[in-house]
Design an enzyme around this catalytic site. Sequence first.
Site, PDB file in Angstrom:
ATOM      1  N   CYS A 131      36.622  51.160   1.927  1.00  0.00           N
ATOM      2  CA  CYS A 131      37.801  50.834   1.126  1.00  0.00           C
ATOM      3  C   CYS A 131      37.503  49.610   0.249  1.00  0.00           C
ATOM      4  O   CYS A 131      36.817  48.683   0.684  1.00  0.00           O
ATOM      5  CB  CYS A 131      38.990  50.526   2.028  1.00  0.00           C
ATOM      6  SG  CYS A 131      39.377  51.856   3.195  1.00  0.00           S
TER       7      CYS A 131
ATOM      8  N   TYR B 139      32.559  27.961   1.732  1.00  0.00           N
ATOM      9  CA  TYR B 139      33.094  27.089   2.763  1.00  0.00           C
ATOM     10  C   TYR B 139      32.394  25.724   2.674  1.00  0.00           C
ATOM     11  O   TYR B 139      31.528  25.514   1.832  1.00  0.00           O
ATOM     12  CB  TYR B 139      32.963  27.735   4.133  1.00  0.00           C
ATOM     13  CG  TYR B 139      33.644  29.082   4.223  1.00  0.00           C
ATOM     14  CD1 TYR B 139      34.886  29.297   3.618  1.00  0.00           C
ATOM     15  CD2 TYR B 139      33.050  30.154   4.881  1.00  0.00           C
ATOM     16  CE1 TYR B 139      35.507  30.528   3.681  1.00  0.00           C
ATOM     17  CE2 TYR B 139      33.672  31.397   4.939  1.00  0.00           C
ATOM     18  CZ  TYR B 139      34.899  31.581   4.338  1.00  0.00           C
ATOM     19  OH  TYR B 139      35.523  32.808   4.388  1.00  0.00           O
TER      20      TYR B 139
ATOM     21  N   GLY C   3      28.676  45.308   9.608  1.00  0.00           N
ATOM     22  CA  GLY C   3      30.019  44.772   9.750  1.00  0.00           C
ATOM     23  C   GLY C   3      31.074  45.853   9.879  1.00  0.00           C
ATOM     24  O   GLY C   3      31.548  46.176  10.967  1.00  0.00           O
ATOM     25  N   ARG C   4      31.432  46.423   8.738  1.00  0.00           N
ATOM     26  CA  ARG C   4      32.500  47.421   8.743  1.00  0.00           C
ATOM     27  C   ARG C   4      32.177  48.615   9.631  1.00  0.00           C
ATOM     28  O   ARG C   4      33.062  49.194  10.268  1.00  0.00           O
ATOM     29  CB  ARG C   4      32.774  47.895   7.313  1.00  0.00           C
ATOM     30  CG  ARG C   4      33.338  46.820   6.392  1.00  0.00           C
ATOM     31  CD  ARG C   4      33.737  47.442   5.074  1.00  0.00           C
ATOM     32  NE  ARG C   4      34.175  46.451   4.095  1.00  0.00           N
ATOM     33  CZ  ARG C   4      34.782  46.749   2.957  1.00  0.00           C
ATOM     34  NH1 ARG C   4      35.037  48.010   2.664  1.00  0.00           N
ATOM     35  NH2 ARG C   4      35.145  45.795   2.112  1.00  0.00           N
TER      36      ARG C   4
ATOM     37  N   ARG D 225      23.728  30.886   8.129  1.00  0.00           N
ATOM     38  CA  ARG D 225      24.175  31.849   7.114  1.00  0.00           C
ATOM     39  C   ARG D 225      24.238  31.121   5.785  1.00  0.00           C
ATOM     40  O   ARG D 225      24.953  30.120   5.643  1.00  0.00           O
ATOM     41  CB  ARG D 225      25.539  32.451   7.461  1.00  0.00           C
ATOM     42  CG  ARG D 225      25.820  33.664   6.574  1.00  0.00           C
ATOM     43  CD  ARG D 225      26.977  34.514   7.049  1.00  0.00           C
ATOM     44  NE  ARG D 225      26.768  35.898   6.653  1.00  0.00           N
ATOM     45  CZ  ARG D 225      27.705  36.834   6.681  1.00  0.00           C
ATOM     46  NH1 ARG D 225      28.915  36.555   7.118  1.00  0.00           N
ATOM     47  NH2 ARG D 225      27.430  38.071   6.315  1.00  0.00           N
TER      48      ARG D 225
ATOM     49  N   CYS E 134      32.699  54.423   8.111  1.00  0.00           N
ATOM     50  CA  CYS E 134      33.574  53.563   7.322  1.00  0.00           C
ATOM     51  C   CYS E 134      33.894  54.259   6.002  1.00  0.00           C
ATOM     52  O   CYS E 134      33.034  54.894   5.388  1.00  0.00           O
ATOM     53  CB  CYS E 134      32.854  52.233   7.074  1.00  0.00           C
ATOM     54  SG  CYS E 134      33.609  51.170   5.826  1.00  0.00           S
TER      55      CYS E 134
END
Length: 365
Positions: free
Chosen positions: A342, A172, A317-318, A220, A339
């Site tokens: 995936c 970004y 996170g997940r 971050r 989780c």
Amino acid sequence: MSLNIFSPITIKSHEIKNRIVMPAMVSFNYDIKDGNVNDRLIEHYLSRAKGGVGLIIVEAICVDDNLNCRLTKGELGLWSDEHTDGHRKLTDVIHGENCTVLAQLNHAGIKGITSENIAPSDFEGNIINKTFKAKEMSLSQIREIKEKFIKAAIRAKNAKYDGVEIHCAHSYLLSDFISPVSNKRKDEYGGTLEKRMKLPLEIIRGIRKECGNDFIISVRMGYDEPTIYEGIEIAKMFDMSGADIIHVSTGFGSSGYMSESIMKKPPDDFPFNIRIWAASKIRPNVSCPVIVVGGIRNGNDANTVVSKGYGDFVAVGRGLLCDPEFVNKIKEKRKISQCFNCSKCMWSSGFDKCPGRKRYLDGLK
């Protein structure tokens, strides 16, 4: 007594009750309109706060109303005072659960969703097998964006956030400035690492001046701009410039920062992934706490990260998308809805498609 994930930690005057962080994850399917917080989003974060998380970092929030700032049209905003009331409703309910909350401020840069993306230098190329184009920013544009980050932080403070996280990772805009791959400028904002760091450091100092010493500033950052050696120096510069937290992830163009399967591997004797290894190398070189992230799915691994000193916080996170009660279940020794890891996170395609989430909901019946 060794530290564990339930050891509290104080940053400025903010006591954070435990070491589990919900990192910023964009809610692609919550029908955000014109950058405004809505009831679905409030419920999304409230359920994780009730579930015991110590620190929530609210997903990428645009600092500019131009679509080239956004990762998706349905992204949150703090580019206008009109957004403040909605964000205050969000922070009120999170604080009601004794949870600390930061607003992640972001500009998409090269990864914007328009044909008029902006970057430190002209860019055309592939990032994780997708082609992006961007035009070089003028000095006046750089100064304008700097002020927009600072003003967004002021709005975050007015909305009762405990602080902000400045997104300088994942290709970004601020990552684009830091990376020598994407920043080819010949002026004060390009060339040496010190010059490439000029914009993000100016933003941090500007936020500190306007928002005061008690306002938490997290950064971050990518450890690989382009290598861990630069990553350590970058972290030290953020630390010296007033950052209160360093959140270690990946930088410009790193393959698979959202996919463990194609990410670089750490040394063979290290038990976790490359991002956590990088954080463990950065942590001894900075004075502020470090957040680690990367594939932590259970309490044992989270406790190992903290007790071994790889990091001060563990971002989950997940795991928290699948099971909002992740933290409380660890504390109460209940089974977590795991989780499925995936290869492409199904949550981003629609939270109702996530198999881990389905398992959690089935367990409530």
